[in-house]
Design an enzyme around this catalytic site. Structure first.
Site, PDB file in Angstrom:
ATOM      1  N   ASP A 115     -20.152  -0.757   5.488  1.00 57.16           N
ATOM      2  CA  ASP A 115     -20.578  -2.045   5.021  1.00 57.16           C
ATOM      3  C   ASP A 115     -21.440  -3.177   3.788  1.00 57.16           C
ATOM      4  O   ASP A 115     -22.083  -3.968   3.948  1.00 57.16           O
ATOM      5  CB  ASP A 115     -21.879  -2.487   5.897  1.00 57.16           C
ATOM      6  CG  ASP A 115     -21.934  -4.089   6.321  1.00 57.16           C
ATOM      7  OD1 ASP A 115     -22.064  -4.602   5.813  1.00 57.16           O
ATOM      8  OD2 ASP A 115     -23.483  -3.419   7.246  1.00 57.16           O
ATOM      9  N   ASP A 127     -21.285 -15.208   4.571  1.00 63.03           N
ATOM     10  CA  ASP A 127     -21.377 -14.285   3.853  1.00 63.03           C
ATOM     11  C   ASP A 127     -20.590 -14.289   2.008  1.00 63.03           C
ATOM     12  O   ASP A 127     -20.350 -13.646   0.823  1.00 63.03           O
ATOM     13  CB  ASP A 127     -20.426 -12.557   4.078  1.00 63.03           C
ATOM     14  CG  ASP A 127     -21.266 -11.784   3.365  1.00 63.03           C
ATOM     15  OD1 ASP A 127     -22.634 -11.631   2.660  1.00 63.03           O
ATOM     16  OD2 ASP A 127     -20.885 -10.029   3.564  1.00 63.03           O
ATOM     17  N   ARG A 157     -20.501  -5.160  -3.345  1.00 63.60           N
ATOM     18  CA  ARG A 157     -20.633  -4.826  -4.364  1.00 63.60           C
ATOM     19  C   ARG A 157     -19.174  -3.435  -4.702  1.00 63.60           C
ATOM     20  O   ARG A 157     -18.863  -4.184  -5.983  1.00 63.60           O
ATOM     21  CB  ARG A 157     -21.030  -3.599  -4.249  1.00 63.60           C
ATOM     22  CG  ARG A 157     -21.177  -2.619  -3.502  1.00 63.60           C
ATOM     23  CD  ARG A 157     -22.532  -1.475  -3.107  1.00 63.60           C
ATOM     24  NE  ARG A 157     -22.875  -2.387  -2.346  1.00 63.60           N
ATOM     25  CZ  ARG A 157     -24.079  -1.711  -2.086  1.00 63.60           C
ATOM     26  NH1 ARG A 157     -24.914  -0.847  -2.471  1.00 63.60           N
ATOM     27  NH2 ARG A 157     -25.564  -2.698  -1.251  1.00 63.60           N
ATOM     28  N   LYS A 165     -18.472 -13.521  -4.740  1.00 61.61           N
ATOM     29  CA  LYS A 165     -18.778 -12.857  -3.188  1.00 61.61           C
ATOM     30  C   LYS A 165     -18.206 -13.731  -2.429  1.00 61.61           C
ATOM     31  O   LYS A 165     -18.984 -14.366  -1.820  1.00 61.61           O
ATOM     32  CB  LYS A 165     -20.155 -11.499  -3.151  1.00 61.61           C
ATOM     33  CG  LYS A 165     -19.559 -11.315  -1.743  1.00 61.61           C
ATOM     34  CD  LYS A 165     -20.674 -10.194  -0.954  1.00 61.61           C
ATOM     35  CE  LYS A 165     -20.933  -9.925  -0.107  1.00 61.61           C
ATOM     36  NZ  LYS A 165     -21.642  -9.299   1.223  1.00 61.61           N
ATOM     37  N   LYS A 196     -21.385  -3.519  11.995  1.00 60.21           N
ATOM     38  CA  LYS A 196     -22.742  -4.333  11.931  1.00 60.21           C
ATOM     39  C   LYS A 196     -23.189  -4.421  13.922  1.00 60.21           C
ATOM     40  O   LYS A 196     -22.033  -4.612  14.881  1.00 60.21           O
ATOM     41  CB  LYS A 196     -22.617  -5.591  11.464  1.00 60.21           C
ATOM     42  CG  LYS A 196     -23.287  -5.844  10.198  1.00 60.21           C
ATOM     43  CD  LYS A 196     -22.727  -7.194   9.578  1.00 60.21           C
ATOM     44  CE  LYS A 196     -22.977  -6.943   7.913  1.00 60.21           C
ATOM     45  NZ  LYS A 196     -24.342  -6.515   7.073  1.00 60.21           N
ATOM     46  N   GLU A 225     -19.945  -3.949   0.994  1.00 57.38           N
ATOM     47  CA  GLU A 225     -18.630  -4.523   0.723  1.00 57.38           C
ATOM     48  C   GLU A 225     -18.314  -5.274  -0.372  1.00 57.38           C
ATOM     49  O   GLU A 225     -17.637  -5.308  -0.927  1.00 57.38           O
ATOM     50  CB  GLU A 225     -17.102  -5.073   2.051  1.00 57.38           C
ATOM     51  CG  GLU A 225     -17.862  -5.953   2.024  1.00 57.38           C
ATOM     52  CD  GLU A 225     -19.055  -6.601   2.447  1.00 57.38           C
ATOM     53  OE1 GLU A 225     -19.647  -5.711   3.353  1.00 57.38           O
ATOM     54  OE2 GLU A 225     -19.810  -7.525   2.411  1.00 57.38           O
ATOM     55  N   ASP A 240     -18.702 -10.638   7.785  1.00 58.56           N
ATOM     56  CA  ASP A 240     -19.093  -9.832   7.109  1.00 58.56           C
ATOM     57  C   ASP A 240     -18.754  -8.477   8.940  1.00 58.56           C
ATOM     58  O   ASP A 240     -20.444  -9.100   9.112  1.00 58.56           O
ATOM     59  CB  ASP A 240     -19.651  -9.163   6.109  1.00 58.56           C
ATOM     60  CG  ASP A 240     -20.084  -7.800   5.775  1.00 58.56           C
ATOM     61  OD1 ASP A 240     -19.454  -6.909   6.401  1.00 58.56           O
ATOM     62  OD2 ASP A 240     -21.232  -7.788   5.580  1.00 58.56           O
TER      63      ASP A 240
HETATM   64  N1  BES Z   1     -23.783  -9.592   3.638  1.00 58.91           N
HETATM   65  C1  BES Z   1     -24.603  -8.019   2.927  1.00 58.91           C
HETATM   66  C2  BES Z   1     -25.698  -8.629   3.293  1.00 58.91           C
HETATM   67  C3  BES Z   1     -26.712  -9.893   4.015  1.00 58.91           C
HETATM   68  C4  BES Z   1     -27.403  -9.006   4.481  1.00 58.91           C
HETATM   69  C5  BES Z   1     -26.256 -10.731   3.654  1.00 58.91           C
HETATM   70  C6  BES Z   1     -28.658  -9.696   5.545  1.00 58.91           C
HETATM   71  C7  BES Z   1     -27.473 -11.333   4.276  1.00 58.91           C
HETATM   72  C8  BES Z   1     -27.965 -11.397   5.083  1.00 58.91           C
HETATM   73  C9  BES Z   1     -23.838  -6.584   3.153  1.00 58.91           C
HETATM   74  O1  BES Z   1     -22.220  -6.712   2.851  1.00 58.91           O
HETATM   75  C10 BES Z   1     -24.533  -5.323   3.629  1.00 58.91           C
HETATM   76  O2  BES Z   1     -24.051  -5.400   4.747  1.00 58.91           O
HETATM   77  N2  BES Z   1     -25.134  -4.822   3.339  1.00 58.91           N
HETATM   78  C11 BES Z   1     -25.458  -3.935   3.526  1.00 58.91           C
HETATM   79  C12 BES Z   1     -25.771  -2.825   2.563  1.00 58.91           C
HETATM   80  C13 BES Z   1     -25.963  -1.270   2.923  1.00 58.91           C
HETATM   81  C14 BES Z   1     -25.089  -0.812   3.786  1.00 58.91           C
HETATM   82  C15 BES Z   1     -26.053  -0.398   1.681  1.00 58.91           C
HETATM   83  C16 BES Z   1     -27.716  -4.240   3.768  1.00 58.91           C
HETATM   84  O3  BES Z   1     -28.032  -5.077   3.139  1.00 58.91           O
HETATM   85  O4  BES Z   1     -28.070  -3.718   5.310  1.00 58.91           O
HETATM   86 ZN    ZN Z   2     -21.528  -8.807   2.862  1.00 57.15          ZN
HETATM   87 MN    MN Z   3     -21.648  -5.756   4.480  1.00 57.82          MN
END
Ligand code: BES
Ligand code: ZN
Ligand code: MN
Length: 522
Positions: free
Chosen positions: A369, A310, A373, A287, A299, A371, A292
């Site tokens: 968010d 990210d 996946r 990824k 966010k 994204e 992000d």
């Molecule tokens: N890049 C983030 C995940 C992340 C969070 C990495 C904190 C490192 C530290 C990912 O794209 C994301 O935003 N995931 C969301 C998913 C949710 C919207 C289902 C998350 O983990 O909150």
């Molecule tokens: Zn992300």
């Molecule tokens: Mn995200």
């Protein structure tokens, strides 16, 4: 001479850009590691270090130094409460009879069971204790140690000495490392050099990853990331870069949807290393979300700057390919990097949008968010479609939920294949990039069922890392596959491991290099 950048006027004559010049200077200033005969250690000037064993026993190198210095170390041990316990140090300044300015004993614990991993850590600790001491050289005396031990010490110091200081134009002298050269004093210099060669390639890979992960998103956007990977071709890697037009042609609606709000073009990097025979390649997919923001599902501001890393999964895959090529690994490997930037914009994808992935499956984008996946869905399908790999490992800073589940010391391991999971778990234990296996329960599929499309991209709060992995599984055929959720381990602040300075860890490079070595080269 005010201002952070004092540009020499002659630079245009030699370098096309200030950045190129800065890189050359960087290269020149990088700490150097040399191997020297053990007999040279006592006469070295600058800083000197060697090991002491738990219980107070000096290592052979330390004993030689002690003799040359008229028993200075023995007296210091008697005067202090130093036991040689793991990680404890004892320093003697300007001992008489030798030319060293600093003499440091590093405790390595009991002599029995001393192995390469412990020496790697101890050497890193010795370096850290002395790096700003004022001396410009450090001699690490490893008299009597095997070539493997000498090489492990060099690896430990190389990794510990990493710093991302490209954008510092001023730095207080007391925090700036003074050690420029580390001399590892060993019995057999040629054999130790030979043992270090593959480890040096590994360290180069880890450092390549750390640099990529540390770069801010205004510098490292998808095309720049792709360019840095393309520049690895002289190492013997084949690198193709696909742009948005090619990806649209392939039907990668999931990946493209993520990047569509960004003014930076999305890229897919395809890196091939052909070091094996005719067997199908092992595939690594990363990824690479260069930044992000969350997109329209924006966010919160607090901590959003962390999202420069990210792309840690893609960074790890790039560093792994660097390491495999650097040491000419006997394996066929392919690395796929899905490189995008997730931005809110008038053209950005909206919550509720339905996209069609390369697999043909449709995805309802509930939360923009989630994204990573979406990027991986197309990257995973692409690698299976084109390369028919014998197995796939993907790495992604995928969910905040894995941080909650496992904390900062383990990557989450998901797999549709127990044997692959076991091999990865073992590689995690030997390499230090530790993994913990998580389940892929069929019953949780309910959480990602969509009313309007084949699947939706979020499954709610319960088991958030698990439902993300289940989502990915929709895009895996019957290939043995593992997914590593590395959101908690790609970056650490602070770090508690001496070989990993705070910031980008390079997690995944050592792990998968070990996995390749164990599986294909043993
Ligand atoms: N890049 C983030 C995940 C992340 C969070 C990495 C904190 C490192 C530290 C990912 O794209 C994301 O935003 N995931 C969301 C998913 C949710 C919207 C289902 C998350 O983990 O909150
Ligand atoms: Zn992300
Ligand atoms: Mn995200």
């Amino acid at each position: 001479m005010e201002g952070p950048l004092r540009r020499p006027t002659w630079r245009v004559m030699f370098y096309t850009s200030y950045a190129a010049l800065a890189n050359r200077i960087q290269e020149f200033l990088k700490m150097k590691i040399e191997f020297v005969p053990a007999s040279e250690a006592e006469s070295a000037s600058g800083a000197w270090a060697s090991a002491a064993f738990e219980g107070g026993g000096l290592s052979p190198g330390a004993a030689r130094f002690d003799q040359a210095a008229g028993g200075a170390l023995t007296r210091a041990i008697a005067a202090a409460k130093f036991t040689g316990a793991k990680g404890k140090t004892l320093q003697v300044l300007a001992p008489a009879g030798v030319s060293a300015s600093h003499a440091l004993l590093i405790g390595v614990g009991p002599q029995a069971g001393l192995n390469a991993a412990r020496v790697e850590t101890a050497a890193a600790e010795a370096y850290l204790a002395l790096k700003t001491c004022g001396a410009d050289t450090l001699t690490l005396s490893l008299a009597g140690a095997s070539p493997e031990i000498g090489a492990a010490a060099a690896l430990g110091i190389t990794l510990a000495a990493y710093r991302f200081d490209r954008y510092r134009t001023r730095e207080k002298a007391d925090v700036k490392p003074t050690i420029q050269t580390v001399r590892i004093a060993v019995n057999d210099v040629p054999a130790t050099k030979e043992a270090f060669a593959p480890l040096s390639a590994l360290a180069d890979g880890v450092i390549f990853t750390r640099d990529l992960v540390s770069e801010p998103a205004n510098i490292l956007y998808p095309a720049e990331f792709a360019k840095r990977v393309k520049a690895l071709e002289p190492m013997g890697l084949q690198v193709e870069i696909l742009g948005e037009a090619e990806m649209a042609e392939l039907g990668m609606g999931a990946l493209l949807g993520v990047g569509q709000g960004s003014s930076r073009e999305s890229q897919l990097a395809v890196i091939q290393w052909k070091g094996g025979g005719d067997e199908p390649p092992v595939a690594f997919v990363g990824k690479g979300v260069c930044f992000d923001t969350g997109g329209i599902s924006l966010k919160p501001a607090d901590g959003m700057e962390d999202m420069i890393w990210d792309m840690g999964g893609a960074g790890a895959v790039a560093g792994l390919m660097h390491a495999l090529a650097g040491r000419k690994a006997k394996v066929n490997a392919v690395g796929i990097l899905g490189l995008v930037e997730n931005m809110p914009d008038g053209n950005a994808q909206r919550p509720g949008d339905i996209v069609t992935s390369m697999s043909g499956q449709t995805i309802e984008v509930i939360n923009t968010d989630a994204e990573g996946r979406l990027v991986l869905a197309d990257a995973l399908w692409y690698v299976q479609d084109r390369f028919k790999p014998q197995l796939i490992v993907d790495l992604a800073t995928l969910t905040g939920a894995i941080v909650v589940a496992l904390g900062h010391d383990f990557g989450g391991l998901y797999s549709n294949n127990d044997e692959l999971a076991e091999r990865l778990f073992k590689a995690g234990q030997t390499s230090g990039d530790a993994l913990w296996r998580m389940p892929l329960p069929e019953a949780y599929e309910k959480q990602i069922e969509s009313d309007a499309a084949d699947v939706k991209n979020v499954g709610g709060r319960p088991g958030g890392s698990i439902t993300a992995a289940l989502f990915l599984q929709h895009f895996v055929k019957d290939t043995p596959w593992a997914h590593l959720d590395i959101a908690a381990v790609a970056w650490k602040k602070p770090s508690r491991v001496p070989t990993i300075p705070q910031g980008a860890t390079g997690f995944g490079v050592r792990l998968l290099n070990q996995f390749v070595a164990d599986s294909y080269e043993a």
